[in-house]
Design an enzyme around this catalytic site. Structure first.
Site, PDB file in Angstrom:
ATOM      1  N   TRP A  72       2.720   1.564  -3.328  1.00 29.64           N
ATOM      2  CA  TRP A  72       1.812   1.960  -4.404  1.00 29.64           C
ATOM      3  C   TRP A  72       1.698   3.487  -4.469  1.00 29.64           C
ATOM      4  O   TRP A  72       1.586   4.068  -5.542  1.00 29.64           O
ATOM      5  CB  TRP A  72       0.419   1.361  -4.146  1.00 29.64           C
ATOM      6  CG  TRP A  72      -0.598   1.725  -5.198  1.00 29.64           C
ATOM      7  CD1 TRP A  72      -0.867   1.055  -6.344  1.00 29.64           C
ATOM      8  CD2 TRP A  72      -1.480   2.858  -5.196  1.00 29.64           C
ATOM      9  NE1 TRP A  72      -1.850   1.687  -7.061  1.00 29.64           N
ATOM     10  CE2 TRP A  72      -2.244   2.807  -6.374  1.00 29.64           C
ATOM     11  CE3 TRP A  72      -1.685   3.920  -4.309  1.00 29.64           C
ATOM     12  CZ2 TRP A  72      -3.204   3.755  -6.695  1.00 29.64           C
ATOM     13  CZ3 TRP A  72      -2.647   4.880  -4.632  1.00 29.64           C
ATOM     14  CH2 TRP A  72      -3.397   4.785  -5.812  1.00 29.64           C
ATOM     15  N   HIS A  73       1.756   4.123  -3.294  1.00 31.83           N
ATOM     16  CA  HIS A  73       1.594   5.576  -3.269  1.00 31.83           C
ATOM     17  C   HIS A  73       2.782   6.328  -3.847  1.00 31.83           C
ATOM     18  O   HIS A  73       2.649   7.488  -4.234  1.00 31.83           O
ATOM     19  CB  HIS A  73       1.336   6.051  -1.838  1.00 31.83           C
ATOM     20  CG  HIS A  73      -0.083   5.847  -1.413  1.00 31.83           C
ATOM     21  ND1 HIS A  73      -0.545   4.663  -0.925  1.00 31.83           N
ATOM     22  CD2 HIS A  73      -1.154   6.687  -1.436  1.00 31.83           C
ATOM     23  CE1 HIS A  73      -1.835   4.780  -0.650  1.00 31.83           C
ATOM     24  NE2 HIS A  73      -2.238   5.988  -0.956  1.00 31.83           N
ATOM     25  N   GLY A  74       3.937   5.705  -3.896  1.00 29.34           N
ATOM     26  CA  GLY A  74       5.075   6.399  -4.482  1.00 29.34           C
ATOM     27  C   GLY A  74       6.360   5.619  -4.327  1.00 29.34           C
ATOM     28  O   GLY A  74       6.513   4.829  -3.395  1.00 29.34           O
ATOM     29  N   PHE A 100       0.513   9.224  -8.333  1.00 31.26           N
ATOM     30  CA  PHE A 100       0.263   7.788  -8.208  1.00 31.26           C
ATOM     31  C   PHE A 100      -0.298   7.274  -9.500  1.00 31.26           C
ATOM     32  O   PHE A 100      -0.685   6.306  -9.770  1.00 31.26           O
ATOM     33  CB  PHE A 100      -0.657   7.526  -7.024  1.00 31.26           C
ATOM     34  CG  PHE A 100      -0.229   8.336  -5.839  1.00 31.26           C
ATOM     35  CD1 PHE A 100       1.102   8.289  -5.416  1.00 31.26           C
ATOM     36  CD2 PHE A 100      -1.085   9.194  -5.200  1.00 31.26           C
ATOM     37  CE1 PHE A 100       1.533   9.056  -4.357  1.00 31.26           C
ATOM     38  CE2 PHE A 100      -0.661   9.952  -4.134  1.00 31.26           C
ATOM     39  CZ  PHE A 100       0.642   9.892  -3.712  1.00 31.26           C
ATOM     40  N   THR A 156       0.847  -1.208   0.000  1.00 27.24           N
ATOM     41  CA  THR A 156       0.000   0.000   0.000  1.00 27.24           C
ATOM     42  C   THR A 156       0.877   1.251   0.000  1.00 27.24           C
ATOM     43  O   THR A 156       0.637   2.193  -0.754  1.00 27.24           O
ATOM     44  CB  THR A 156      -0.924   0.004   1.241  1.00 27.24           C
ATOM     45  OG1 THR A 156      -1.689  -1.197   1.229  1.00 27.24           O
ATOM     46  CG2 THR A 156      -1.853   1.201   1.233  1.00 27.24           C
TER      47      THR A 156
END
Lengths: 368, 484
Positions: free
Chosen positions: B331-333, B484, B328
């Site tokens: 995924w954001h960066g 994202f 998670t």
């Protein structure tokens, strides 16, 4: 009316609004220049495979839409009204309004900028002035924020620190503190600049320190049209126009003004009333921004010469200096490279005045 | 004088987003005019055409990439459905997921991996920086979920490539979610109803979204930018920044979801809700049920449960939580602070489950302290989220207790507190249903009715004009989730 019909009406009204803007956009004439913002507006970008691929076309089109948006000024006024009225913001586009004055909240001190300015001046001194025995003077013009920020809890540069920095770093010049004589009323309410008709005391202070006689009798001439300064457009909310005056006499009127632009010389005048209706009304004084200007006074009370390193504030002050100087050279190093000044000016021990506003010094990258 | 690196958001280019003039006054009205005039059979094609235009406007060079992913996902869907051999189906879905992760890895993470390899092995040299295509994390996840659902036989493969293209490229949710599952809108993609009420409600939601974005999120963003350019290092300023960013990210992202859901509704689609007043949560577990719901449920259904979820041994459950929250965060960066951000939440989720649950089922007691606990630790998490690097995050966190500060309260911080005071008040009113209820009660007291369309209509037009005025006046319009 049934709920469904009302909802339908709401949808239709909003779509009418959404459609009316692009239709107005398509069928209204596109201006090239924004008078209120004093800038050239974006042109229609070129459509090409490369500009689309790089995403430049989309970005440029967005800017184009924004610049030519129908009722743009009205929308800007609405934004300012909501911002100050509903959100209670203290500044709008970096400006605030107190005691009828529009003031730019210059903050904080940009250390790298003022160091850059000092280095620039130091280079000029070392290259052209030191060996010639010129007497150098340095004066900073405080901006309106100096007079109002503390009183209204607005942010400002630390003026004591700012002045001390230049005094300590520029030890080869005599510093003249204009804060001694200036008041808020000496500035236009809607503009950055000071009012020429109130500058005799400034000229006197400078003249006294520099050994120049600036006392003279002037006729105060009024411009009949209202003056809206540069902040009036940026502020977006309605403001009252001001009255602009200028001081003149036969000596000033007889002066010969030459602007040096590359290899060309252009004859000018001290005051150009017709420039008042141009892009910047303050261009009335010495035709506005010029790289190099020479004012020659054949009726001067001495043969002294003066060189002024300056920004636009000097345009209205220097006419009050012509009495005692046979020749005044104005150098604006925002428009000419400072390292080649000797191509245009002969440095030979003239009086030297560095006269800059705190704004320019705090944003000194503009100096070349 | 304190000078921080510019905030990440300031690097974002101006793009055609929902909250931009070209979209609002050109793209949107033209699209909807054609959409409502278009016969049912052509509506999906029109969506695809305009979605490609929308994407191409900002990312012309990556339009082919998105088209390629559509073709790949469509083909895998067909093959997965046709194949009856279990082994072949497993090979196909593994190939599909691997390919998607490779594409995502290349565009999103190659710079990160190379920088870290360089540091670990003291390597020299440079690789050409890979540009991140807008929205790739969203549409890759959507395509992955589509293929997995076909593999799991949760839905049928779509035979019409235009329908698949409409699902992936649909502009309302293309670049910032919500992450829509194919099976959730399968029927709507084939046949959907349109009504005045739906258009009205969708439009109202869209206008609320654009107003939240422009009038609150952007102003909170300006406040955060002032912090990054600060000349004063005071405790108050650190708190102003921390609260402002926490509010900004909520309003920014939830506003975008509102706009997406509203636009989709106008097109006849019902997208899932992505936010449900997350700052009213009483535990971090609850917070993640209310924040970016589409991402949370995606990871739950396609990673956490396949790993065994919580029906495994305690140690494996801990592993599952860490894997999910590592992913998670990542995924954001592509940055360590995002990974730590994810793991930070993993720790809280485990702690809450272990310490505060009775038999692992009930959450903490409801009290004021629970709210304070959630808000404080979520605020800290977003400082980590926003920071350029871990050191900057640490500086901004310890600044909240005065470490590294010269003052407790300074002139500059007080000024910005006054400058953005009303923005904070409006923003705080909107993080729970409290603000909405006040408005509703006010309308009821004034008119004796629960809903007055005329008032809503005036409000919608007013907000649209004011938002337009803000757009016309300035260009400060970054969108945080573009990364994202």
């Amino acid at each position: 009316m049934k709920e469904r019909k009302k909802q339908g009406l709401a949808v239709i009204l909003i779509f009418i609004l959404l459609f009316s803007i692009p239709l107005l956009f398509l069928f209204t004439k596109k201006e090239e220049y924004s008078t209120s913002e004093r800038r050239v507006l974006k042109e229609l970008p070129k459509l090409s495979f490369t500009t689309i691929k790089k995403g430049e076309f989309g970005r440029d089109m967005e800017e184009y839409f924004l610049d030519h948006f129908p009722f743009r000024e009205g929308f800007r006024t609405l934004k300012a009204a909501v911002s100050t009225g509903i959100f209670g913001t203290k500044t709008e586009n970096g400006l605030y309004e107190k005691e009828g004055y529009l003031v730019k909240m210059e903050y904080p001190i940009h250390q790298e900028m003022i160091e850059y300015a000092v280095n620039k001046f130091e280079n000029i001194y070392e290259s052209f002035l030191k060996e010639k025995g010129s007497q150098c003077y340095f004066a900073i013009i405080p901006d309106k924020n100096y007079f109002l920020a503390d009183k209204y809890n607005m942010l400002s540069i630390d003026y004591e620190e700012f002045y001390r920095f230049f005094q300590e770093e520029i030890s080869w010049a005599e510093h003249i503190d204009l804060r001694e004589v200036l008041t808020l009323e000496d500035y236009y309410k809607t503009d950055t600049h000071w009012r020429q008709e109130r500058l005799e005391k400034v000229a006197f202070l400078l003249g006294e320190k520099m050994g120049a006689d600036t006392k003279a009798v002037y006729k105060k001439k009024k411009i009949e049209m209202p003056f809206y300064g540069v902040y009036a457009g940026q502020w977006s909310l309605p403001v009252e126009g001001e009255t602009m005056y200028y001081l003149t006499n036969s000596v000033i009127e007889d002066c010969k003004v030459t602007s040096i632009e590359g290899k060309k010389n252009r004859e000018q005048k001290i005051y150009h009333e017709e420039k008042f209706t141009g892009k910047d009304p303050y261009d009335l004084f010495l035709s506005g921004p010029q790289a190099i200007q020479i004012i020659e006074n054949s009726r001067a009370t001495s043969k002294k010469e003066l060189i002024v390193f300056r920004d636009s504030f000097a345009s209205s002050l220097i006419p009050l200096f012509v009495k005692d100087y046979a020749k005044i050279t104005l150098l604006d190093i925002r428009y000419v490279q400072s390292n080649i000044l000797d191509h245009y000016v002969e440095f030979k021990g003239q009086d030297i005045l560095f006269l800059y506003s705190s704004f320019i010094l705090n944003q000194a990258k503009a100096l070349r | 004088m304190k000078r921080s690196l510019p905030r990440k958001a300031s690097f974002l280019e101006v793009k055609m987003v929902f909250s931009g003039i070209p979209f609002l006054y050109f793209f949107m009205p033209i699209f909807f005019l054609l959409y409502y005039l278009c016969p049912k059979s052509g509506k999906n094609s029109l969506i695809v055409l305009f979605s490609f235009l929308f994407y191409g406007w900002q990312e012309g060079r990556f339009l082919l990439l998105m088209m390629g992913i559509i073709v790949i996902g469509y083909s895998f869907g067909i093959f997965l459905e046709k194949s009856q051999n279990i082994f072949l189906r497993k090979v196909l879905i593994t190939a599909a997921v691997t390919l998607y992760l490779f594409i995502l890895g290349y565009f999103k993470y190659s710079n990160f991996f190379w920088e870290n390899l360089k540091n670990i092995f003291s390597l020299e040299g440079k690789i050409a920086a890979v540009v991140l295509p807008v929205g790739i994390s969203f549409y890759i996840f959507q395509m992955m979920s589509y293929n997995i659902d076909v593999y799991r036989k949760n839905c049928r493969a779509q035979k019409n490539i235009i329908t698949v293209a409409a699902y992936i490229s649909m502009f309302p949710q293309l670049i910032a979610g919500p992450i829509v599952r194919y099976k959730d809108i399968e029927q709507q993609l084939i046949s959907r109803k349109h009504s005045i009420n739906q258009t009205y409600v969708g439009m109202r939601r869209f206008i609320m979204g654009i107003s939240k974005k422009i009038l609150l999120a952007n102003q909170l963003g300006e406040c955060c930018s002032m912090f990054s350019q600060r000349g004063e290092s005071s405790v108050l300023f650190y708190w102003i920044y921390a609260v402002a960013f926490m509010l900004q990210i909520y309003y920014d992202f939830s506003a975008y979801s509102d706009m997406a859901i509203g636009l989709a509704k106008m097109m006849g689609f019902e997208l899932m809700e992505n936010f449900n007043y997350p700052y009213t949560s009483k535990s971090i577990t609850e917070f993640w049920r209310r924040w970016h719901i589409s991402l949370g449920t995606w990871f739950r259904d396609y990673l956490y449960i396949p790993l065994g979820g919580n029906r495994v041994s305690f140690i494996k459950w801990i592993r599952n939580i860490f894997v999910v929250w590592f992913c998670t965060g990542f995924w954001h960066g592509a940055s360590w602070n995002f990974i730590f951000w994810g793991l930070y939440f993993a720790l809280f989720l485990i702690m809450e489950k272990v310490l505060f649950s009775k038999n692992g089922k009930k959450e903490r007691k409801k009290d004021m302290l629970s709210h304070v606990y959630v808000l404080f630790f979520v605020m800290i998490s977003f400082i980590l989220f926003d920071a350029q690097n871990l050191k900057a995050a640490a500086d901004n966190i310890v600044g909240l207790v005065g470490i590294g500060c010269d003052l407790i309260v300074g002139k500059e911080s007080l000024f910005y507190l006054r400058q953005y005071g009303m923005v904070f008040i409006f923003s705080l009113l909107g993080i729970s249903s409290f603000g909405k209820n006040i408005v509703k009660k006010g309308i009821f007291l004034l008119t004796g009715k629960k809903q007055v369309i005329e008032l809503e209509m005036a409000g919608m037009i007013g907000l649209l004009l004011i938002s337009s005025a803000y757009l016309v006046d300035g260009s400060f319009n970054p969108f945080l989730y573009f990364r994202f």
